[in-house]
Motif scaffolding. Structure first.
Motif, PDB file in Angstrom:
ATOM      1  N   LEU A  95       0.827  -1.206   0.000  1.00 28.59           N
ATOM      2  CA  LEU A  95       0.000   0.000   0.000  1.00 28.59           C
ATOM      3  C   LEU A  95       0.861   1.255   0.000  1.00 28.59           C
ATOM      4  CD1 LEU A  95      -2.921  -0.851   2.460  1.00 28.59           C
ATOM      5  CD2 LEU A  95      -3.078  -0.414   0.005  1.00 28.59           C
ATOM      6  N   LEU A  96       1.935   1.259   0.792  1.00 28.29           N
ATOM      7  CA  LEU A  96       2.801   2.423   0.847  1.00 28.29           C
ATOM      8  C   LEU A  96       3.514   2.637  -0.478  1.00 28.29           C
ATOM      9  CD1 LEU A  96       3.910   4.653   2.667  1.00 28.29           C
ATOM     10  CD2 LEU A  96       5.744   3.093   3.358  1.00 28.29           C
ATOM     11  N   GLU A  97       3.974   1.558  -1.098  1.00 27.62           N
ATOM     12  CA  GLU A  97       4.642   1.684  -2.393  1.00 27.62           C
ATOM     13  C   GLU A  97       3.670   2.196  -3.459  1.00 27.62           C
ATOM     14  OE1 GLU A  97       6.143  -2.171  -3.169  1.00 27.62           O
ATOM     15  OE2 GLU A  97       7.658  -2.119  -1.573  1.00 27.62           O
ATOM     16  N   ARG A  98       2.468   1.663  -3.485  1.00 30.27           N
ATOM     17  CA  ARG A  98       1.485   2.118  -4.468  1.00 30.27           C
ATOM     18  C   ARG A  98       1.079   3.566  -4.205  1.00 30.27           C
ATOM     19  NH1 ARG A  98      -1.092  -2.289  -6.954  1.00 30.27           N
ATOM     20  NH2 ARG A  98       0.493  -3.897  -7.224  1.00 30.27           N
ATOM     21  N   SER A  99       1.042   3.971  -2.943  1.00 30.97           N
ATOM     22  CA  SER A  99       0.688   5.352  -2.625  1.00 30.97           C
ATOM     23  C   SER A  99       1.732   6.317  -3.174  1.00 30.97           C
ATOM     24  CB  SER A  99       0.548   5.521  -1.110  1.00 30.97           C
ATOM     25  OG  SER A  99      -0.464   4.693  -0.592  1.00 30.97           O
ATOM     26  N   TYR A 100       3.009   5.970  -3.014  1.00 35.33           N
ATOM     27  CA  TYR A 100       4.070   6.807  -3.572  1.00 35.33           C
ATOM     28  C   TYR A 100       3.987   6.850  -5.093  1.00 35.33           C
ATOM     29  CZ  TYR A 100       6.364   7.126   0.976  1.00 35.33           C
ATOM     30  OH  TYR A 100       6.656   7.396   2.289  1.00 35.33           O
ATOM     31  N   LEU A 101       3.630   5.724  -5.699  1.00 33.18           N
ATOM     32  CA  LEU A 101       3.495   5.684  -7.152  1.00 33.18           C
ATOM     33  C   LEU A 101       2.362   6.600  -7.619  1.00 33.18           C
ATOM     34  CD1 LEU A 101       4.250   4.481  -9.900  1.00 33.18           C
ATOM     35  CD2 LEU A 101       2.650   2.604  -9.422  1.00 33.18           C
ATOM     36  N   VAL A 102       1.219   6.538  -6.924  1.00 31.78           N
ATOM     37  CA  VAL A 102       0.095   7.402  -7.275  1.00 31.78           C
ATOM     38  C   VAL A 102       0.472   8.870  -7.099  1.00 31.78           C
ATOM     39  CG1 VAL A 102      -2.246   8.085  -6.610  1.00 31.78           C
ATOM     40  CG2 VAL A 102      -1.654   5.667  -6.790  1.00 31.78           C
ATOM     41  N   LEU A 103       1.218   9.171  -6.026  1.00 39.10           N
ATOM     42  CA  LEU A 103       1.640  10.551  -5.795  1.00 39.10           C
ATOM     43  C   LEU A 103       2.569  11.037  -6.894  1.00 39.10           C
ATOM     44  CD1 LEU A 103       1.608  12.997  -3.899  1.00 39.10           C
ATOM     45  CD2 LEU A 103       3.556  11.985  -2.694  1.00 39.10           C
ATOM     46  N   ALA A 104       3.517  10.188  -7.309  1.00 45.56           N
ATOM     47  CA  ALA A 104       4.446  10.579  -8.368  1.00 45.56           C
ATOM     48  C   ALA A 104       3.720  10.764  -9.701  1.00 45.56           C
ATOM     49  CB  ALA A 104       5.556   9.539  -8.499  1.00 45.56           C
ATOM     50  N   LEU A 105       2.837   9.812 -10.042  1.00 47.54           N
ATOM     51  CA  LEU A 105       2.098   9.939 -11.294  1.00 47.54           C
ATOM     52  C   LEU A 105       1.087  11.075 -11.231  1.00 47.54           C
ATOM     53  CD1 LEU A 105       1.474   6.168 -12.130  1.00 47.54           C
ATOM     54  CD2 LEU A 105       3.151   7.719 -13.152  1.00 47.54           C
ATOM     55  N   GLY A 106       0.640  11.420 -10.008  1.00 47.96           N
ATOM     56  CA  GLY A 106      -0.268  12.549  -9.869  1.00 47.96           C
ATOM     57  C   GLY A 106       0.362  13.862 -10.291  1.00 47.96           C
ATOM     58  N   LEU A 107       1.687  13.960 -10.197  1.00 45.22           N
ATOM     59  CA  LEU A 107       2.363  15.171 -10.674  1.00 45.22           C
ATOM     60  C   LEU A 107       2.165  15.349 -12.178  1.00 45.22           C
ATOM     61  CD1 LEU A 107       5.703  14.948  -8.659  1.00 45.22           C
ATOM     62  CD2 LEU A 107       3.683  16.335  -8.147  1.00 45.22           C
ATOM     63  N   LEU A 108       2.138  14.228 -12.908  1.00 43.98           N
ATOM     64  CA  LEU A 108       1.856  14.308 -14.343  1.00 43.98           C
ATOM     65  C   LEU A 108       0.434  14.806 -14.589  1.00 43.98           C
ATOM     66  CD1 LEU A 108       3.478  11.018 -15.708  1.00 43.98           C
ATOM     67  CD2 LEU A 108       4.339  13.356 -15.914  1.00 43.98           C
TER      68      LEU A 108
END
Length: 261
Positions: free
Chosen positions: A60-73
């Motif tokens: 969950l923590l790894e996916r959350s960071y991924l969503v946050l990073a892709l959210g910048l796009l």
């Protein structure tokens, strides 16, 4: 919006203006879809993982960071789309320059977006508070750095605009599901293996398909939403900053020589 001078645009006027602006900026809309799609898919995976029976904190923590990073796009695409939607006709935005966003505008949009999300998390124990902050996510993207008094001008008009968009979400969902079902039915006859395998996967009872469908609906309606918010910000800026009065005075000065002649 072709309104009498001094008139305040209503929710229907903003929605109509948003649709018109989207038709003038298809290139920017396509770029936004490409930039925002990875974050929507990652968010769907995160939600399914969080609500699944075998959820674990590390993934969950790894996916959350991924969503946050892709959210910048996604934020970058919103800022680029907002700049294209605010371009004045008849000159359309350049094919490639639509992706050129000033670093300052992008930084302000990211900061404001994170602030809105933080407030929504702090108010998460309520039901309507995070939803009430949803318009701010679009406003801070199409008008980064704008004064709050301008962004929040006409709250009832903003409320009416979002109420008008709700039936649009349902219409888009029905049509998108119908198109996907037709394509699946056509592909089932040519794909190897069980011909009904694809049809069984693309049903509303499938949580993954339902989540992806809702993500696709949001992508379809979001450009119109951002276009209407852009029209709202420009109308509010004209009233609070005196822009409409300046344009009116310039028109009077331009007519004066013709009348004298």
């Amino acid at each position: 919006m072709s309104l009498p001078r001094g008139a305040t645009p209503g929710a229907v006027d903003l929605l109509d203006e948003g649709l018109e602006r989207v038709t003038r900026a298809w290139g920017a809309v396509g770029a936004f879809w490409i930039l925002a799609l990875p974050a929507r898919v990652a968010l769907v995976d995160l939600l399914l993982l969080a609500t699944g029976p075998d959820r674990r904190w590390a993934p969950l923590l790894e996916r959350s960071y991924l969503v946050l990073a892709l959210g910048l796009l996604t934020v970058y695409g919103r800022v680029a789309l907002g700049r294209a939607l605010s371009a004045r006709p008849p000159v359309p935005p350049d094919r490639w320059r639509i992706l050129a966003v000033p670093p300052g505008a992008f930084a302000r949009a990211v900061t404001a977006t994170l602030a809105v999300l933080l407030v929504a998390m702090l108010l998460g124990f309520t039901v309507l508070a995070p939803l009430a902050l949803l318009p701010l996510l679009g406003l801070v993207a199409v008008a980064p750095g704008e004064r709050p008094i301008t962004l929040l001008s006409g709250p009832w008009r903003l409320t009416g605009l979002h109420l008008l968009l709700l039936p649009g979400l349902l219409v888009v969902a029905v049509n998108l599901h119908g198109v996907i079902s037709l394509v699946a039915a056509s592909l089932s006859s040519v794909l190897p293996g069980d011909p009904q395998r694809l049809a069984r996967a693309l049903v509303l009872q499938n949580p993954r398909y339902l989540a992806l469908l809702l993500g696709g609906v949001s992508l379809c309606i979001e450009p119109v939403w951002l276009g209407a918010l852009t029209a709202h910000v420009e109308a509010a800026r004209a009233r609070t900053g005196g822009e409409d009065l300046r344009v009116w005075l310039e028109e009077l000065r331009a007519r004066a020589p013709r009348r004298a002649a």
